[in-house]
Design a protein around this motif. Structure first.
Motif, PDB file in Angstrom:
ATOM      1  N   ASN A   1      -9.587 -11.014   0.585  1.00 59.79           N
ATOM      2  CA  ASN A   1      -8.660  -9.807  -0.029  1.00 59.79           C
ATOM      3  C   ASN A   1      -9.240  -9.130  -0.769  1.00 59.79           C
ATOM      4  O   ASN A   1      -9.915  -9.374  -1.650  1.00 59.79           O
ATOM      5  CB  ASN A   1      -7.354 -10.721  -0.388  1.00 59.79           C
TER       6      ASN A   1
ATOM      7  N   ASP B   1      -4.974  -4.138  -1.234  1.00 64.84           N
ATOM      8  CA  ASP B   1      -3.859  -4.175   0.038  1.00 64.84           C
ATOM      9  C   ASP B   1      -4.820  -4.281   1.246  1.00 64.84           C
ATOM     10  O   ASP B   1      -4.141  -4.540   2.224  1.00 64.84           O
ATOM     11  CB  ASP B   1      -3.385  -2.526   0.109  1.00 64.84           C
ATOM     12  N   PHE B   2      -6.120  -4.396   1.111  1.00 68.75           N
ATOM     13  CA  PHE B   2      -6.965  -4.535   2.486  1.00 68.75           C
ATOM     14  C   PHE B   2      -7.443  -5.972   2.568  1.00 68.75           C
ATOM     15  O   PHE B   2      -7.483  -6.658   1.364  1.00 68.75           O
ATOM     16  CB  PHE B   2      -8.173  -3.473   2.356  1.00 68.75           C
TER      17      PHE B   2
ATOM     18  N   ARG C   1      -5.828  -3.065   6.928  1.00 68.79           N
ATOM     19  CA  ARG C   1      -4.387  -2.858   6.066  1.00 68.79           C
ATOM     20  C   ARG C   1      -3.425  -2.974   7.278  1.00 68.79           C
ATOM     21  O   ARG C   1      -3.214  -2.023   7.764  1.00 68.79           O
ATOM     22  CB  ARG C   1      -4.275  -1.848   5.035  1.00 68.79           C
ATOM     23  N   GLU C   2      -2.864  -4.141   7.063  1.00 68.56           N
ATOM     24  CA  GLU C   2      -1.810  -4.167   8.367  1.00 68.56           C
ATOM     25  C   GLU C   2      -0.727  -3.495   8.372  1.00 68.56           C
ATOM     26  O   GLU C   2       0.248  -3.350   9.211  1.00 68.56           O
ATOM     27  CB  GLU C   2      -1.559  -5.884   8.493  1.00 68.56           C
ATOM     28  N   ASP C   3      -0.079  -3.224   7.110  1.00 71.97           N
ATOM     29  CA  ASP C   3       1.210  -2.596   6.670  1.00 71.97           C
ATOM     30  C   ASP C   3       1.253  -1.303   7.433  1.00 71.97           C
ATOM     31  O   ASP C   3       2.268  -0.831   8.339  1.00 71.97           O
ATOM     32  CB  ASP C   3       1.467  -2.189   5.270  1.00 71.97           C
TER      33      ASP C   3
ATOM     34  N   THR D   1      -4.070   0.721   9.056  1.00 69.05           N
ATOM     35  CA  THR D   1      -5.443   1.469   8.718  1.00 69.05           C
ATOM     36  C   THR D   1      -6.347   0.334   8.889  1.00 69.05           C
ATOM     37  O   THR D   1      -6.322  -0.700   8.282  1.00 69.05           O
ATOM     38  CB  THR D   1      -5.110   1.790   7.250  1.00 69.05           C
TER      39      THR D   1
END
Length: 772
Positions: A508, A511-512, A533-535, A538
């Motif tokens: 980790n 955020d990535f 970045r799964e949100d 990306t």
């Protein structure tokens, strides 16, 4: 029709042959339709209309007619005779056979007299094959012009027609008629070639929406540059204009003007022409003008432009498109390697293999390339090699390692797309065509290219690709997003991501999540790093495949499969690779069918409708012989109506037909002139004048014919004008002449050496004066 003794077909007379019982004179009374028979007190508006009517009558009766004598009074025709084409006799000029004809090759410009027989035999029976019935009709002229747009000449066009018609005699014209038609058309164009081409493009600009064209002339009014692009080309540039290649090494017209197509890559990974130009020279000023009008037409310059190492192109791009990245063709550079470095070091060592390994790959970074380059140069003692050092100084213009950050730069690394485009246009053009013909060839080629694009779109929509990994839903989604060709590429990446990639670890980073992916296809690299970045979906990979090609790599698909992503990331679907990238153009739009509203285009439209309808009827009735014969009889019965229509509406003259075909009325004076004697780089220097000595030396090894009368060379006994001599006399005289020639040559060389010594002394005196 019937055959005579020699096997040639003649016209069968239609009528009765009557014999006078008193004089024995034979009279032929034709039996034709009443509407075709001449009647007393018939009136015509013009003499030509009357002759046209009589020609129709003669043809229906089985003979042909020609214009004969006439009587005029104060410039007004009072009477005019129309007679059989074989009526009367033609006197021949007598030839004095007592004079000996000079057959020696002494530079004489005397022309031999052609002994052409006359067709006027004094025959009173109208039963002949004659030229008045021979000639090209409207449909044949249209066919020759249409086939010419496909680079099919008049001879091949004639052979096609005589095959379709069922024989030579069915065509109604000869091979020479077809060749003469093409010759007369070129004569009609002649010096107005450039003017006609520009006027046709100006009409396209007027009638076709969003059509651009610009041209430039020199101080003498000679065309030096012309650029054009239609609406479809601009739409293609908007989507596919991220990398453009253009090359000016292609000459396909009689003036040696350079054809410059701007080439991109479409959503099927095929060539697409984004614009075209012809230029009269290869100077930086001409290229700057061309690039400026290109920007004006399309609104922007392409991010990456690929060309060869032409210095004029380089300067023009730097001055005109400073925001574009100029990339040099790698192939043209590496092709010189053996010649510059040496064949021995390239063939007998691993130098070339090691150099190509770092030059052609796009998987190494700049630092790695520079270190490997230095190692190779040291290993082979090439650190001070001038040519290699010059390439290293401009490495950022051609090495893929320096283009890893450039968007879509991986699409083109060489100018091979332009070479392929040149080959494509070569199938439609020929080097001897006029500019008017070239424009027709170009339109045909572009129509073929866009038809192929429509076909590829059709195949993509109406076919289903085989799905290899049914448990991976992204593969099926990709098959519905991309065109068929691009999907096959993505399918291979998906398969490599499943079977040849593995995730070693991940960590980790804010955020990535950083995934370390091992690619077994790239053993030289330890791991590729994929940032995810799964949100917002990306994703980024260090191989930079998406940045260079606009397609996801196998390393990213490996991560997406592990995370069980069920929807294809939308932000990584580039429009340029999708099925709906650009709307298809209408068939025939480039050909300018609707560019004007004149009667000629309306006539051609009706002719095409009749042709299509007739062909459709024949295709339906070909299996029903009775119905086919009935249709044939219906068409034959309509001939009578057609004959009456032709009498009332005589055909157009050859000049009017050429004006319709070219789309231009021949002006009285050309406003834009065609170039003469255009020369380009690579054409070599003009042939220099050779001295008599050099000519003699070059001919020493050549065999020449020896006369058996005087034993000299260059002629034979039949053309010899020298006195007779024996072989021994000839050898003795030749030895004496050679000795005299040697003495003369030695004297000449002494004079030359004296002149050179004087020039050297003068040069030394000048240098001494400068030093003082």
């Amino acid at each position: 029709m019937e055959n005579d003794d020699q096997g040639f077909q003649t016209y069968q007379p239609v009528g009765k042959l009557q014999l006078s019982p008193n004089s024995g004179k034979k009279t032929y009374l034709p039996e034709v339709d009443e509407s075709l028979k001449p009647r007393d007190k018939m009136t015509f508006d013009k003499v030509n209309n009357a002759f046209l009517f009589y020609q129709k009558y003669a043809m229906a009766s089985g003979f042909t007619a020609r214009k004969s004598t006439q009587y005029t009074h104060h410039g007004v025709i009072k009477s005019k005779w129309f007679v059989c084409s074989k009526e009367g006799t033609k006197p021949f000029n007598a030839i004095d056979t007592s004079k000996k004809i000079d057959t020696s090759n002494n530079g004489s410009k005397r022309k031999s007299v052609r002994r052409v027989p006359s067709i006027r035999t004094g025959c009173k029976a109208h039963r002949h094959i004659l030229p008045s019935n021979r000639g090209m009709n409207y449909m044949q002229e249209q066919a020759v012009n249409a086939l010419n747009a496909l680079n099919i000449g008049p001879v091949k066009a004639f052979n096609i027609m005589r095959t379709l018609y069922g024989g030579f005699d069915k065509v109604g014209a000869t091979k020479n008629d077809f060749k003469n038609f093409k010759r007369d058309l070129n004569r009609y164009i002649s010096e107005f070639d450039a003017d006609m081409m520009i006027k046709r493009l100006l009409r396209k600009k007027e009638y076709m929406p969003n059509f651009s064209m610009e041209y430039i002339t020199d101080e003498n009014g000679v065309l030096s540059g012309l650029f054009w692009a239609d609406e479809d080309a601009k739409r293609n540039f908007f989507v596919f204009g991220d990398v453009v290649s253009f090359d000016a090494t292609y000459r396909r017209n009689k003036y040696n003007m350079m054809f410059v197509p701007f080439t991109g890559i479409d959503n099927h990974n095929r060539n697409v022409t984004l614009g075209a130009a012809i230029i009269g020279n290869e100077t930086a000023e001409t290229y700057s003008w061309l690039l400026n009008v290109f920007r004006q037409a399309f609104g922007r310059a392409p991010p990456v432009i690929v060309t060869d190492q032409d210095p004029a192109m380089k300067k023009a791009i730097e001055d005109t498109w400073p925001e574009s990245r100029h990339r040099l063709c790698m192939w043209h550079i590496m092709d010189k390697l053996s010649a510059k470095v040496g064949a021995s070091i390239c063939n007998n060592t691993d130098f070339k293999k090691r150099l190509c390994a770092i030059v052609w790959t796009d998987s190494i970074i700049r630092v790695k390339f520079e270190s490997e380059w230095a190692t190779i140069m040291n290993d082979f003692n090439l650190v001070d090699h001038e040519w290699l050092q010059s390439l290293y100084q401009i490495r950022d213009t051609w090495i893929p390692a320096y283009y890893r950050e450039e968007v879509m730069s991986g699409l083109m690394r060489t100018s091979s797309r332009s070479e392929s485009e040149n080959h494509f246009f070569g199938q439609f053009c020929n080097p001897g065509c006029t500019l008017v013909e070239f424009l027709g060839h170009f339109d045909s080629a572009i129509e073929a290219q866009r038809h192929e694009h429509r076909k590829n779109d059709h195949d993509t929509i109406n076919t289903n690709a085989e799905i290899w990994a049914e448990d991976f839903v992204l593969e099926d989604q990709a098959s519905r997003i991309y065109t068929r060709t691009i999907f096959f590429d993505q399918q291979l990446e998906i398969q490599n991501g499943i079977h040849r990639c593995a995730i070693g670890k991940w960590e980790n980073m804010g955020d990535f999540v950083n995934f370390f992916v091992k690619d077994w296809e790239q053993p030289c690299t330890t791991f590729f790093e994929v940032m995810m970045r799964e949100d917002d979906m990306t994703v980024y990979c260090t191989c930079k495949r998406f940045e260079q090609f606009g397609l996801l790599c196998s390393h990213i698909f490996c991560v997406l499969r592990m995370l069980d992503i069920r929807e294809f990331p939308q932000r990584y679907i580039l429009r340029r690779w999708t099925r709906e990238a650009v709307p298809n153009s209408a068939p025939g739009a480039i050909l300018g069918i609707n560019e004007t509203e004149d009667r000629y285009n309306e006539v051609n439209r009706v002719v095409r409708e009749i042709t299509y309808s007739t062909e459709s009827v024949i295709n339906q009735l070909v299996t029903n012989f009775d119905a086919l014969c009935s249709f044939r009889d219906h068409v034959v019965n309509y001939f009578k109506t057609a004959d009456e229509s032709v009498v009332n509406a005589p055909p157009k003259s050859r000049r009017e037909r050429f004006a319709e075909i070219t789309g231009n009325t021949k002006p009285s004076e050309a406003t834009v002139r065609v170039p003469i004697g255009t020369r380009f780089k690579g054409m070599g220097k003009p042939k220099r004048m050779k001295s008599k000595r050099e000519i003699a030396l070059s001919q020493l090894g050549k065999k020449s014919r020896q006369c058996q009368n005087c034993f000299r060379y260059g002629h034979n006994r039949r053309t010899c004008k020298n006195p007779t001599r024996t072989k021994e006399q000839a050898m003795a005289e030749d030895d004496g002449e050679e000795a005299d020639e040697v003495d003369e040559e030695e004297d000449e060389w002494e004079e030359v050496e004296e002149d050179m010594d004087e020039q050297d002394e003068d040069a030394l005196d000048e240098e001494d004066g400068e030093e003082e």
